[in-house]
Write a protein that holds these residues in place. Structure first.
Motif, PDB file in Angstrom:
ATOM      1  N   CYS A   1       0.885  -1.301  -0.030  1.00 34.56           N
ATOM      2  CA  CYS A   1       0.113  -0.128  -0.170  1.00 34.56           C
ATOM      3  C   CYS A   1       0.817   1.264   0.196  1.00 34.56           C
ATOM      4  CB  CYS A   1      -0.876   0.032   1.176  1.00 34.56           C
ATOM      5  SG  CYS A   1       0.101   0.057   2.841  1.00 34.56           S
ATOM      6  N   TYR A   2       0.462   2.254  -0.372  1.00 36.45           N
ATOM      7  CA  TYR A   2       0.804   3.700  -0.076  1.00 36.45           C
ATOM      8  C   TYR A   2       0.999   4.133   1.550  1.00 36.45           C
ATOM      9  CZ  TYR A   2      -0.009   4.434  -5.124  1.00 36.45           C
ATOM     10  OH  TYR A   2       0.407   4.293  -6.440  1.00 36.45           O
ATOM     11  N   ASP A   3       2.153   4.693   1.746  1.00 34.04           N
ATOM     12  CA  ASP A   3       2.365   5.218   3.107  1.00 34.04           C
ATOM     13  C   ASP A   3       1.069   5.636   4.037  1.00 34.04           C
ATOM     14  OD1 ASP A   3       4.870   4.070   3.117  1.00 34.04           O
ATOM     15  OD2 ASP A   3       5.889   6.040   3.427  1.00 34.04           O
ATOM     16  N   GLU A   4       0.371   6.429   3.143  1.00 36.31           N
ATOM     17  CA  GLU A   4      -0.849   7.310   3.673  1.00 36.31           C
ATOM     18  C   GLU A   4      -2.111   6.293   3.733  1.00 36.31           C
ATOM     19  OE1 GLU A   4       1.232   7.960   0.925  1.00 36.31           O
ATOM     20  OE2 GLU A   4       0.262   9.624   0.015  1.00 36.31           O
ATOM     21  N   GLU A   5      -1.961   5.037   3.054  1.00 38.69           N
ATOM     22  CA  GLU A   5      -3.275   4.080   3.323  1.00 38.69           C
ATOM     23  C   GLU A   5      -3.085   3.203   4.573  1.00 38.69           C
ATOM     24  OE1 GLU A   5      -4.360   3.674  -1.263  1.00 38.69           O
ATOM     25  OE2 GLU A   5      -2.591   2.219  -0.418  1.00 38.69           O
ATOM     26  N   LYS A   6      -1.866   3.326   5.205  1.00 40.22           N
ATOM     27  CA  LYS A   6      -1.548   2.424   6.319  1.00 40.22           C
ATOM     28  C   LYS A   6      -2.688   2.331   7.531  1.00 40.22           C
ATOM     29  CE  LYS A   6       2.899   3.727   7.153  1.00 40.22           C
ATOM     30  NZ  LYS A   6       4.115   4.087   7.452  1.00 40.22           N
ATOM     31  N   GLU A   7      -3.040   3.474   7.625  1.00 39.28           N
ATOM     32  CA  GLU A   7      -4.127   3.675   8.877  1.00 39.28           C
ATOM     33  C   GLU A   7      -5.260   3.067   8.751  1.00 39.28           C
ATOM     34  OE1 GLU A   7      -4.926   8.394   8.337  1.00 39.28           O
ATOM     35  OE2 GLU A   7      -3.051   7.705   9.424  1.00 39.28           O
ATOM     36  N   GLN A   8      -5.910   2.894   7.530  1.00 34.12           N
ATOM     37  CA  GLN A   8      -7.045   2.330   6.905  1.00 34.12           C
ATOM     38  C   GLN A   8      -6.944   0.718   7.213  1.00 34.12           C
ATOM     39  OE1 GLN A   8      -8.759   3.862   3.328  1.00 34.12           O
ATOM     40  NE2 GLN A   8      -6.820   5.102   3.267  1.00 34.12           N
ATOM     41  N   TYR A   9      -5.597   0.297   7.571  1.00 33.77           N
ATOM     42  CA  TYR A   9      -5.795  -1.190   7.663  1.00 33.77           C
ATOM     43  C   TYR A   9      -5.615  -1.462   9.320  1.00 33.77           C
ATOM     44  CZ  TYR A   9      -4.609  -1.866   2.773  1.00 33.77           C
ATOM     45  OH  TYR A   9      -4.806  -1.859   1.251  1.00 33.77           O
ATOM     46  N   GLU A  10      -5.938  -2.978   9.508  1.00 32.03           N
ATOM     47  CA  GLU A  10      -5.785  -3.300  10.891  1.00 32.03           C
ATOM     48  C   GLU A  10      -4.660  -4.101  11.039  1.00 32.03           C
ATOM     49  OE1 GLU A  10      -9.913  -4.558  11.066  1.00 32.03           O
ATOM     50  OE2 GLU A  10     -10.257  -2.677  10.297  1.00 32.03           O
ATOM     51  N   ASN A  11      -4.718  -5.469  11.137  1.00 31.65           N
ATOM     52  CA  ASN A  11      -3.809  -6.483  11.415  1.00 31.65           C
ATOM     53  C   ASN A  11      -3.139  -6.957   9.908  1.00 31.65           C
ATOM     54  OD1 ASN A  11      -3.755  -5.954  14.127  1.00 31.65           O
ATOM     55  ND2 ASN A  11      -5.680  -7.042  14.055  1.00 31.65           N
ATOM     56  N   GLU A  12      -3.484  -6.452   8.765  1.00 30.69           N
ATOM     57  CA  GLU A  12      -3.198  -7.114   7.522  1.00 30.69           C
ATOM     58  C   GLU A  12      -1.635  -7.087   7.473  1.00 30.69           C
ATOM     59  OE1 GLU A  12      -5.429  -5.069   7.864  1.00 30.69           O
ATOM     60  OE2 GLU A  12      -7.315  -6.211   7.117  1.00 30.69           O
ATOM     61  N   THR A  13      -0.921  -7.949   6.484  1.00 25.85           N
ATOM     62  CA  THR A  13       0.394  -7.748   6.176  1.00 25.85           C
ATOM     63  C   THR A  13       0.860  -6.708   5.233  1.00 25.85           C
ATOM     64  OG1 THR A  13       0.484 -10.198   6.660  1.00 25.85           O
ATOM     65  CG2 THR A  13       2.469  -9.387   5.650  1.00 25.85           C
ATOM     66  N   LEU A  14       1.378  -5.795   5.674  1.00 24.70           N
ATOM     67  CA  LEU A  14       1.643  -4.505   4.866  1.00 24.70           C
ATOM     68  C   LEU A  14       3.048  -4.394   4.535  1.00 24.70           C
ATOM     69  CD1 LEU A  14      -0.701  -1.760   6.414  1.00 24.70           C
ATOM     70  CD2 LEU A  14      -1.230  -3.423   4.808  1.00 24.70           C
ATOM     71  N   MET A  15       3.526  -4.017   3.325  1.00 23.97           N
ATOM     72  CA  MET A  15       4.632  -3.378   2.966  1.00 23.97           C
ATOM     73  C   MET A  15       4.566  -1.969   2.370  1.00 23.97           C
ATOM     74  SD  MET A  15       6.996  -6.695   2.136  1.00 23.97           S
ATOM     75  CE  MET A  15       7.064  -8.190   3.297  1.00 23.97           C
ATOM     76  N   PRO A  16       4.614  -1.153   3.143  1.00 25.50           N
ATOM     77  CA  PRO A  16       4.256   0.212   2.496  1.00 25.50           C
ATOM     78  C   PRO A  16       5.315   0.653   1.459  1.00 25.50           C
ATOM     79  CG  PRO A  16       4.231  -0.009   4.817  1.00 25.50           C
ATOM     80  CD  PRO A  16       4.742  -1.052   4.661  1.00 25.50           C
ATOM     81  N   VAL A  17       5.133   1.208   0.208  1.00 26.81           N
ATOM     82  CA  VAL A  17       5.920   1.362  -0.858  1.00 26.81           C
ATOM     83  C   VAL A  17       6.610   2.992  -0.645  1.00 26.81           C
ATOM     84  CG1 VAL A  17       4.987  -0.203  -2.461  1.00 26.81           C
ATOM     85  CG2 VAL A  17       4.196   2.080  -2.307  1.00 26.81           C
ATOM     86  N   GLY A  18       5.806   3.629   0.069  1.00 22.99           N
ATOM     87  CA  GLY A  18       6.390   5.119   0.065  1.00 22.99           C
ATOM     88  C   GLY A  18       5.069   5.991   0.028  1.00 22.99           C
ATOM     89  N   GLY A  19       5.216   7.322   0.001  1.00 19.04           N
ATOM     90  CA  GLY A  19       4.117   8.118  -0.335  1.00 19.04           C
ATOM     91  C   GLY A  19       3.815   8.084  -1.819  1.00 19.04           C
ATOM     92  N   LYS A  20       2.451   8.324  -1.910  1.00 20.26           N
ATOM     93  CA  LYS A  20       1.591   8.079  -3.155  1.00 20.26           C
ATOM     94  C   LYS A  20       2.395   8.915  -4.170  1.00 20.26           C
ATOM     95  CE  LYS A  20      -2.939   8.787  -5.392  1.00 20.26           C
ATOM     96  NZ  LYS A  20      -2.734   8.103  -6.490  1.00 20.26           N
TER      97      LYS A  20
END
Ligand code: AMP
Ligand code: MG
Length: 345
Positions: free
Chosen positions: A269-288
């Motif tokens: 996901c984009y960094d700014e989307e992180k807070e819309q998730y709960e316990n999912e496995t995220l690897m944020p790619v950076g800002g949109k």
């Protein structure tokens, strides 16, 4: 063979001298550059360069890039022209590779029998100094096993090359994170064969006559000949199935949250989307809008997803403009054209 990993800066003269000695003696060394880590050998030593192909498991018809310390050193290995020096003025040292007719001093194993040679002058202080100390041009493809994502840290190189090469220079994480822009030139035209940090838009400031090879954004058609042999291989492939989501048609966050309930997947996901998730496995790619950061993290994320044993990876479909074209090009190769949304299905 024992593989040494040595932390270096441009001031580590003793270690760099040892690395230069290895290169001159025909051995392979893992080298940090501003793009990705390279697997370097003396470009004038055909035998040493054949060992690069063995170490990587690289197809013999995929030529190597030759690295020089100063733009004008191209004279000894290639037939340059005025356009080359215009490009050099603007982009060298830096992440640009220029293909020109080769001189006989370059062995056929380096160019896979082609009559042209790919030349790059790296900006990275360690890479540049090592070339000077070696006193020879250094042939270096990315230091991964063929088909793996390119390495952007010394640890990535170690994972792929442990026991295969004697030395890896650890200069920290690579600044750019994807391989150089590759172009071929004539007296007055440029063809972009692989997009990178030096963009089509930047190149068009130096030359009006510029085209982008269709292989940059599309798969080769059956029987079509690749201008750049590397383009025909399935590249940069993580073990997990990568899906690209066209977020103009699909709501990325809710789609991936739903998938995560039943699939062992990683969400880029984009960094700014992180807070819309709960316990999912995220690897944020950076800002949109932070394409530089997205480029820098790309291969590390693909490798980390494999290390975790992910079965699927979901990512945003990148743009095809500016620096994002480099991400698009790597992602469509890594995803085997699994694109979701819009006319893509
Ligand atoms: P790598 O060194 O792994 O980043 O890959 C180098 C890329 O440059 C590959 O896609 C090669 O096919 C391409 N390349 C190197 N030399 C030539 C050449 N003489 N003509 C066309 N493509 C080249
Ligand atoms: Mg490569």
């Amino acid at each position: 063979m024992k593989t040494e990993v040595l932390e270096v800066t441009e001031k580590s003269d003793n270690i760099l001298m040892r690395a230069a000695e290895l290169i001159r003696g025909g051995a392979l060394v893992g080298i940090p550059t501003e793009t990705v880590y390279g697997l370097g050998a003396n470009a004038l030593d055909g035998e040493a360069c054949l060992n690069i192909f063995k170490a990587k498991g690289r197809p013999a018809d995929n030529p190597l890039i030759v690295h020089i310390a100063r733009a004008e050193d191209a004279e000894s290995i290639a037939y340059t022209n005025e356009l080359y020096y215009k490009l050099a003025d603007r982009f060298m040292p830096g992440p640009l590779t220029v293909i020109m007719p080769k001189k006989d001093i370059i062995p056929d194993s380096v160019t896979a029998g082609l009559d042209s040679v790919a030349v790059r002058c790296p900006e990275h202080k360690i890479a540049n100094k090592l070339i000077k100390l070696s006193g020879v041009p250094i042939a270096a493809p990315s230091a991964n096993r063929s088909g793996m994502p390119s390495p952007t840290t010394a640890q990535h190189v170690y994972k792929d090359m442990d026991g295969i090469i004697p030395m890896i220079l650890d200069g920290g994480a690579c600044e750019v994170g994807v391989e150089s822009t590759v172009i071929s030139i004539t007296d007055n035209s440029i063809t972009v064969l692989r997009p990178g940090r030096v963009t089509v838009e930047m190149l068009s400031e130096v030359c009006d006559n510029i085209s982008v090879s269709s292989a940059v954004t599309e798969e080769l058609k059956p029987g079509e000949k690749a201008l750049s042999p590397g383009m025909k291989y399935k590249h940069y492939a993580p073990k997990a199935d990568l899906y690209l989501i066209d977020d103009r048609y699909i709501d990325f966050v809710s789609f991936t949250k739903e998938k995560h309930k039943t699939e062992k997947c990683v969400i880029m996901c984009y960094d700014e989307e992180k807070e819309q998730y709960e316990n999912e496995t995220l690897m944020p790619v950076g800002g949109k809008n932070d394409v530089k950061e997205q480029t820098k993290r790309l291969f590390n994320i693909l490798r980390s997803a494999d290390d975790m044993g992910a079965e699927k990876i979901y990512a945003h479909l990148p743009d095809k403009t500016g620096e994002a074209l480099a991400i698009y090009n790597r992602m469509i190769r890594a995803c085997a054209h699994r694109i979701l949304g819009g006319e893509n299905g």
